[in-house]
Design a protein around this motif. Structure first.
Motif, PDB file in Angstrom:
ATOM      1  N   GLU A 131       7.025 -17.605  -0.180  1.00 10.25           N
ATOM      2  CA  GLU A 131       8.454 -18.293  -1.380  1.00 10.25           C
ATOM      3  C   GLU A 131       8.475 -17.399  -2.586  1.00 10.25           C
ATOM      4  OE1 GLU A 131       9.092 -22.458  -0.444  1.00 10.25           O
ATOM      5  OE2 GLU A 131       7.755 -22.104   1.189  1.00 10.25           O
ATOM      6  N   ASP A 132       7.247 -17.372  -3.369  1.00 11.44           N
ATOM      7  CA  ASP A 132       6.300 -16.808  -4.365  1.00 11.44           C
ATOM      8  C   ASP A 132       6.702 -15.645  -4.411  1.00 11.44           C
ATOM      9  OD1 ASP A 132       5.017 -19.610  -5.184  1.00 11.44           O
ATOM     10  OD2 ASP A 132       2.680 -18.391  -4.462  1.00 11.44           O
ATOM     11  N   ALA A 133       6.533 -14.807  -3.335  1.00 10.74           N
ATOM     12  CA  ALA A 133       7.240 -13.522  -3.414  1.00 10.74           C
ATOM     13  C   ALA A 133       8.838 -13.368  -3.667  1.00 10.74           C
ATOM     14  CB  ALA A 133       7.189 -13.138  -2.125  1.00 10.74           C
ATOM     15  N   HIS A 193       0.497  -1.397  -0.281  1.00 10.92           N
ATOM     16  CA  HIS A 193       0.190   0.250  -0.104  1.00 10.92           C
ATOM     17  C   HIS A 193       0.915   1.515  -0.092  1.00 10.92           C
ATOM     18  CE1 HIS A 193      -3.547  -2.630   0.162  1.00 10.92           C
ATOM     19  NE2 HIS A 193      -2.798  -2.991   1.323  1.00 10.92           N
ATOM     20  N   SER A 194       2.085   1.344   0.061  1.00  9.25           N
ATOM     21  CA  SER A 194       3.140   2.135  -0.021  1.00  9.25           C
ATOM     22  C   SER A 194       3.413   2.892  -2.018  1.00  9.25           C
ATOM     23  CB  SER A 194       4.144   1.854   0.469  1.00  9.25           C
ATOM     24  OG  SER A 194       5.550   2.866   1.008  1.00  9.25           O
ATOM     25  N   ARG A 195       3.038   4.042  -1.805  1.00  9.10           N
ATOM     26  CA  ARG A 195       3.087   4.606  -3.006  1.00  9.10           C
ATOM     27  C   ARG A 195       4.799   5.829  -2.768  1.00  9.10           C
ATOM     28  NH1 ARG A 195      -0.362   2.354  -6.273  1.00  9.10           N
ATOM     29  NH2 ARG A 195      -2.849   2.377  -5.344  1.00  9.10           N
ATOM     30  N   PRO A 196       5.418   5.632  -3.994  1.00  9.18           N
ATOM     31  CA  PRO A 196       4.875   5.232  -5.474  1.00  9.18           C
ATOM     32  C   PRO A 196       4.542   3.552  -6.052  1.00  9.18           C
ATOM     33  CG  PRO A 196       6.673   6.352  -5.469  1.00  9.18           C
ATOM     34  CD  PRO A 196       6.294   6.494  -3.769  1.00  9.18           C
ATOM     35  N   PHE A 197       5.308   2.726  -4.683  1.00  8.95           N
ATOM     36  CA  PHE A 197       6.111   0.943  -5.444  1.00  8.95           C
ATOM     37  C   PHE A 197       5.141   1.111  -4.219  1.00  8.95           C
ATOM     38  CE2 PHE A 197       9.529   4.403  -5.084  1.00  8.95           C
ATOM     39  CZ  PHE A 197       9.538   3.960  -6.775  1.00  8.95           C
ATOM     40  N   ALA A 198       3.902   0.325  -4.362  1.00 13.87           N
ATOM     41  CA  ALA A 198       2.500  -0.207  -3.746  1.00 13.87           C
ATOM     42  C   ALA A 198       2.550  -1.601  -4.948  1.00 13.87           C
ATOM     43  CB  ALA A 198       1.255   0.692  -4.481  1.00 13.87           C
ATOM     44  N   VAL A 199       3.300  -2.760  -4.114  1.00 10.68           N
ATOM     45  CA  VAL A 199       3.419  -3.942  -5.183  1.00 10.68           C
ATOM     46  C   VAL A 199       2.931  -5.143  -3.628  1.00 10.68           C
ATOM     47  CG1 VAL A 199       5.151  -5.893  -6.135  1.00 10.68           C
ATOM     48  CG2 VAL A 199       5.249  -2.774  -7.326  1.00 10.68           C
ATOM     49  N   ASP A 200       2.290  -5.922  -4.854  1.00  8.40           N
ATOM     50  CA  ASP A 200       2.551  -7.195  -3.807  1.00  8.40           C
ATOM     51  C   ASP A 200       3.462  -8.193  -3.979  1.00  8.40           C
ATOM     52  OD1 ASP A 200       1.733  -9.693  -2.888  1.00  8.40           O
ATOM     53  OD2 ASP A 200      -0.641  -9.253  -3.198  1.00  8.40           O
ATOM     54  N   LEU A 201       4.666  -8.813  -3.563  1.00 11.57           N
ATOM     55  CA  LEU A 201       5.522  -9.094  -4.117  1.00 11.57           C
ATOM     56  C   LEU A 201       5.039 -10.592  -4.363  1.00 11.57           C
ATOM     57  CD1 LEU A 201       7.999  -8.730  -1.382  1.00 11.57           C
ATOM     58  CD2 LEU A 201       8.521  -8.448  -4.085  1.00 11.57           C
ATOM     59  N   ARG A 202       3.862 -10.928  -3.644  1.00  9.63           N
ATOM     60  CA  ARG A 202       3.329 -12.104  -4.473  1.00  9.63           C
ATOM     61  C   ARG A 202       2.876 -12.542  -5.469  1.00  9.63           C
ATOM     62  NH1 ARG A 202      -0.624 -12.518   1.124  1.00  9.63           N
ATOM     63  NH2 ARG A 202      -1.414 -10.963  -0.323  1.00  9.63           N
ATOM     64  N   GLU A 203       2.488 -11.469  -6.323  1.00 11.08           N
ATOM     65  CA  GLU A 203       1.901 -11.341  -7.370  1.00 11.08           C
ATOM     66  C   GLU A 203       3.286 -10.792  -8.430  1.00 11.08           C
ATOM     67  OE1 GLU A 203      -1.217  -8.753  -7.628  1.00 11.08           O
ATOM     68  OE2 GLU A 203      -2.462 -10.082  -5.987  1.00 11.08           O
ATOM     69  N   GLY A 204       3.958  -9.456  -8.167  1.00 16.34           N
ATOM     70  CA  GLY A 204       4.670  -9.485  -8.827  1.00 16.34           C
ATOM     71  C   GLY A 204       4.554  -8.457  -9.668  1.00 16.34           C
ATOM     72  N   GLY A 205       4.273  -8.469 -11.078  1.00 13.45           N
ATOM     73  CA  GLY A 205       4.318  -7.422 -12.272  1.00 13.45           C
ATOM     74  C   GLY A 205       4.902  -6.381 -12.819  1.00 13.45           C
ATOM     75  N   PRO A 206       5.200  -5.394 -13.606  1.00 16.43           N
ATOM     76  CA  PRO A 206       5.348  -4.852 -13.927  1.00 16.43           C
ATOM     77  C   PRO A 206       5.788  -3.374 -13.167  1.00 16.43           C
ATOM     78  CG  PRO A 206       3.123  -4.253 -14.475  1.00 16.43           C
ATOM     79  CD  PRO A 206       3.597  -5.432 -13.837  1.00 16.43           C
ATOM     80  N   GLY A 207       5.004  -3.825 -11.876  1.00 19.95           N
ATOM     81  CA  GLY A 207       5.207  -2.317 -10.333  1.00 19.95           C
ATOM     82  C   GLY A 207       6.909  -2.644  -9.822  1.00 19.95           C
TER      83      GLY A 207
END
Length: 261
Positions: A85-87, A48-62
């Protein structure tokens, strides 16, 4: 002075761009403060921390955007609810693409000895970090005072307070761990470094009495012993490191600071 020592000194003196995962959490927040005070450019990554709000378990371009131009990652993000482990795999893959120089991971003393599910996960993440192809550092510490306090507060809700019979703990001040992580992040990859343990090994009954005294509560204490190999491993001290009792702040120091806050 050797070439290696010169390299280490230069590395510690040059400001880095550092990403702290879980940078809004109990540990990550203080690590971020320490690194910024030392002059490093720090990015905070959390769900939830902007500008780098990323769920590591999902990854992605962010995640790729967060790692662009980063020298070092301090990986503090973790959840007992699963997904670590996924993260870690997503983080390692993205760090490799970004050319990250150094990945620092915070682990727990005893992950290789105590068959507690969360410990097994942390141990598996250590293996992912070690096999990542990146420069890496892993620091294992005993449990933070904050967690012990949280457990005791939950147990004290009952008029009769149960405690784990035959089990001791060695809690450590989270700020001391943050200091060490910040130091490691500013230096070169060091592999598995010496563990950090709190200054005292204390029985759970003793810790419970200290908590009750500090909170002004009166509770009868009820010893509880659980079946199974995990409990036996804790009772055998698999999560302790008395030979590395390098912490300074005691549980009473922590409780006194909470009263003043």
């Amino acid at each position: 002075m050797s070439t290696e020592n010169v390299s280490q000194n230069v590395s510690r003196n040059v400001p880095h761009t550092i990403l702290v995962t879980g940078g809004t959490g109990t540990l990550g927040r203080i690590v971020t403060e320490r690194l910024r005070t030392a002059g490093h450019q720090v990015r905070v990554l959390s769900r939830h921390s902007r500008p780098f709000a990323v769920d590591l378990r999902e990854g992605g371009p962010g995640l790729d955007a967060a790692l662009d131009g980063v020298d070092t990652v301090v990986h503090c993000a973790s959840s007992p609810r699963g997904g670590d482990e996924d993260a870690a795999r997503n983080l390692v893959a993205a760090a490799g693409r970004a050319g990250v120089r150094h990945l620092v991971y915070i682990s727990i003393v005893g992950v290789d000895r105590v068959p507690f599910p969360y410990y097994r996960t942390k141990f598996a993440v250590e293996r992912i970090v070690e096999q990542s192809g990146l420069g890496w550092t892993v620091l294992r510490t005993t449990q933070f005072h904050d967690l012990v306090h949280q457990v005791l507060a939950a147990l004290a809700k009952s008029p009769v307070m149960p405690y784990f019979s035959g089990i001791s703990d060695q809690p450590i001040e989270v700020a001391e761990v943050a200091d060490r992580l910040a130091e490691l992040a500013a230096g070169p990859p060091a592999g598995l470094v010496p563990e950090m343990g709190g200054p005292e090994v204390r029985t759970f009954a003793d810790l419970a009495r200290a908590y009750l005294a500090a909170s002004g509560r009166r509770r009868a204490l009820l010893p509880v012993r659980l079946p199974g190999k995990t409990y036996r491993a804790f009772a055998a001290g698999g999560h302790l490191t008395p030979e590395r009792a390098v912490g300074k702040g005691t549980f009473e120091d922590f409780l006194a600071a909470r009263r003043k806050a």
